[in-house]
Design a protein around this motif. Sequence first.
Motif, mmCIF file in Angstrom:
data_model
loop_
_atom_site.group_PDB
_atom_site.id
_atom_site.type_symbol
_atom_site.label_atom_id
_atom_site.label_comp_id
_atom_site.label_asym_id
_atom_site.label_seq_id
_atom_site.Cartn_x
_atom_site.Cartn_y
_atom_site.Cartn_z
ATOM 1 N N ARG A 58 0.808 -1.214 0.000
ATOM 2 C CA ARG A 58 0.000 0.000 0.000
ATOM 3 C C ARG A 58 0.843 1.266 0.000
ATOM 4 O O ARG A 58 0.515 2.245 -0.659
ATOM 5 N N HIS A 59 1.929 1.242 0.775
ATOM 6 C CA HIS A 59 2.597 2.500 1.091
ATOM 7 C C HIS A 59 4.071 2.598 0.704
ATOM 8 O O HIS A 59 4.555 3.699 0.468
ATOM 9 N N GLY B 100 -6.487 0.894 -0.391
ATOM 10 C CA GLY B 100 -5.793 1.539 0.720
ATOM 11 C C GLY B 100 -4.455 2.140 0.382
ATOM 12 O O GLY B 100 -3.681 2.476 1.277
ATOM 13 N N HIS B 101 -4.162 2.323 -0.899
ATOM 14 C CA HIS B 101 -2.835 2.778 -1.316
ATOM 15 C C HIS B 101 -2.578 4.257 -1.022
ATOM 16 O O HIS B 101 -3.485 5.083 -1.080
ATOM 17 N N THR B 102 -1.305 4.537 -0.749
ATOM 18 C CA THR B 102 -0.805 5.914 -0.755
ATOM 19 C C THR B 102 0.319 6.073 -1.784
ATOM 20 O O THR B 102 0.685 7.191 -2.120
ATOM 21 N N ARG C 151 -4.206 8.828 1.540
ATOM 22 C CA ARG C 151 -4.611 7.715 0.688
ATOM 23 C C ARG C 151 -5.224 8.220 -0.609
ATOM 24 O O ARG C 151 -5.633 9.374 -0.721
ATOM 25 N N THR D 208 -2.572 4.649 10.655
ATOM 26 C CA THR D 208 -3.387 4.190 9.533
ATOM 27 C C THR D 208 -4.860 4.229 9.889
ATOM 28 O O THR D 208 -5.710 4.585 9.076
#
Length: 298
Positions: free
Chosen positions: A63-64, A128-130, A177, A287
């Motif tokens: 995700r990050h 949920g990605h950033t 996000r 988060t």
Amino acid sequence: ESLRSFDARVRDWDGRVGTTLFRKRPPHQTTMGKGKQMRSSHTIASSDEKLEKISRKLTQLLRHRVHENGLTDVLRPDGYVPLARVLALPQFKEVTEADVRETVRTNDKQRMAIMEEGRTVYIRANQGHTADGIDANALLTPIDADGAKALGEVVHGTYHSAWPSIVDSGGLHRMARHHIHLAKGMPGDQGVISGMRKSSEVYIWVDVAKAVASGIPFFTSQNGVVLTAGRESDGILPLEMFSRVVDARTGRDLLNDLPATGGAAASSSSAPAPPPKLRLGFCRSSTAKQADGIVKTS
């Protein structure tokens, strides 16, 4: 020794007079059996803990921290990266492909997905990605007008502490996000496996058809989460798209508490306050705060 006392001994040992069926275990064997059960339970618990740790590491990475871990060159627009490259990272040196497959299979919220193309195995986070470099249209399924009408309302879970800031900023913000997360129903409802924390204290219900008609894009993820990036101009899902905001404990609609001049009806004409500057961390607590639509930083 009398026949009666002999029969008593047989009855105590076998559980039935005159037969060797259903024989009771001697005390030392029974104790050993309990020990094996305890060891078995401990092994299962240890296995579950291992999978949970792997899940957390994978989720954080996918995700990050894709770019920070040197995976930029293999990141696909749909979020997939080769599993072999992931397992080559130092933090996964003791993790096998079988471990990852079991982690993905057993995750209760289905946060990740695995696929194979040719001989290459890929893995991604479903939402949920950033991290940059991911295309929502490749990762997710867009919701059109008909789909929005079919959905009706979706819900975002948050907390009492976050609600005043949501009102002050003019609505929900995606923060760091790419998207605001919403669920198709309450936790435990049929088909709802992700999209909202069970500990939520406030339920923000959103009119999807109204939002889509206003030009705000909505999507669904592979694990059934409803997502929106909010308005293109500021990343906000404005208050006027809220159909009701329910206090989980009392059932009261918090929209009724908003001033007549500053509630949902007026929010479209007032410029929302800019979202607070975010210092992103990747521990569980930060988060969780991002998912609420507001993050307080020191």
